[in-house]
Design an enzyme around this catalytic site. Structure first.
Site, PDB file in Angstrom:
ATOM      1  N   HIS A  14      53.214 -23.607  81.528  1.00 11.33           N
ATOM      2  CA  HIS A  14      52.280 -23.256  82.600  1.00 11.33           C
ATOM      3  C   HIS A  14      52.253 -21.749  82.783  1.00 11.33           C
ATOM      4  O   HIS A  14      53.090 -21.024  82.260  1.00 11.33           O
ATOM      5  CB  HIS A  14      52.646 -23.955  83.923  1.00 11.33           C
ATOM      6  CG  HIS A  14      53.855 -23.415  84.607  1.00 11.33           C
ATOM      7  ND1 HIS A  14      54.182 -23.719  85.906  1.00 11.33           N
ATOM      8  CD2 HIS A  14      54.847 -22.587  84.187  1.00 11.33           C
ATOM      9  CE1 HIS A  14      55.297 -23.100  86.254  1.00 11.33           C
ATOM     10  NE2 HIS A  14      55.722 -22.415  85.233  1.00 11.33           N
ATOM     11  N   HIS A  39      54.760 -20.104  79.860  1.00  6.53           N
ATOM     12  CA  HIS A  39      56.110 -20.386  79.380  1.00  6.53           C
ATOM     13  C   HIS A  39      56.437 -21.835  79.732  1.00  6.53           C
ATOM     14  O   HIS A  39      55.703 -22.482  80.467  1.00  6.53           O
ATOM     15  CB  HIS A  39      57.135 -19.389  79.943  1.00  6.53           C
ATOM     16  CG  HIS A  39      57.486 -19.619  81.367  1.00  6.53           C
ATOM     17  ND1 HIS A  39      58.625 -19.133  81.947  1.00  6.53           N
ATOM     18  CD2 HIS A  39      56.847 -20.326  82.337  1.00  6.53           C
ATOM     19  CE1 HIS A  39      58.664 -19.511  83.208  1.00  6.53           C
ATOM     20  NE2 HIS A  39      57.601 -20.227  83.473  1.00  6.53           N
ATOM     21  N   GLU A 124      62.114 -28.612  88.448  1.00  2.00           N
ATOM     22  CA  GLU A 124      61.596 -27.648  87.480  1.00  2.00           C
ATOM     23  C   GLU A 124      62.770 -26.943  86.798  1.00  2.00           C
ATOM     24  O   GLU A 124      62.681 -26.548  85.642  1.00  2.00           O
ATOM     25  CB  GLU A 124      60.698 -26.627  88.174  1.00  2.00           C
ATOM     26  CG  GLU A 124      59.946 -25.741  87.189  1.00  2.00           C
ATOM     27  CD  GLU A 124      59.073 -24.719  87.895  1.00  2.00           C
ATOM     28  OE1 GLU A 124      57.846 -24.864  87.854  1.00  2.00           O
ATOM     29  OE2 GLU A 124      59.622 -23.781  88.504  1.00  2.00           O
TER      30      GLU A 124
HETATM   31 NI    NI Z   1      57.479 -21.412  85.170  1.00  3.79          NI
END
Ligand code: NI
Length: 134
Positions: A14, A39, A124
């Site tokens: 993204h 990345h 994430e």
């Molecule tokens: Ni990121």
């Protein structure tokens, strides 16, 4: 109320960027996630369904079925894709983990055959996660 969780992983790239901000403002706001060419992250997704046990099966939801629903509606569309360009349900949305959780929720909420979608949690990184409960 009983809760069942299915964990899935996916990898996606993204870029967090807003055209109305300067390069410096974008960089200060989004850091590494503003990298010009995007990345990648190795995301972990946890989907929780809540409800009552079905007396006919003893299950809240067949987890094999939940796995297929999540793979078909979410993972197959995200895994090894670029969230900015390559994922239909993320078009025009800044691909933060927050927005991703909301959009994944929308993909799943009507598709749970027994019980109700309770939460969508996305890691994430190892240390940060976002949880959306509708
Ligand atoms: Ni990121």
């Amino acid at each position: 109320m009983i809760y069942a969780t299915r964990r899935e992983t996916f990898s996606a790239s993204h870029r967090l960027h807003q055209d109305n901000l300067t390069e410096e403002e974008n960089s200060n706001l989004y850091g590494k996630c503003n990298n010009k060419f995007g990345h990648g992250h190795n995301y972990i997704l946890e989907v929780v369904v809540a409800g009552e046990i079905d007396p006919a099966t003893g299950y809240l939801i067949d987890l094999k079925k939940l796995k297929s629903i999540i793979r078909e509606n979410v993972i197959d569309k995200l895994d090894h894709h670029h969230l900015n360009f390559d994922v239909e349900f993320m078009q025009g949305i800044i691909p933060t983990t927050e927005n991703l959780a909301v959009e994944i929720w929308k993909q799943l909420v009507d598709k749970i055959p027994h019980g109700k979608l309770y939460s969508v949690k996305i890691f994430e990184t190892e240390n940060n996660y976002i949880e959306y409960k509708g």
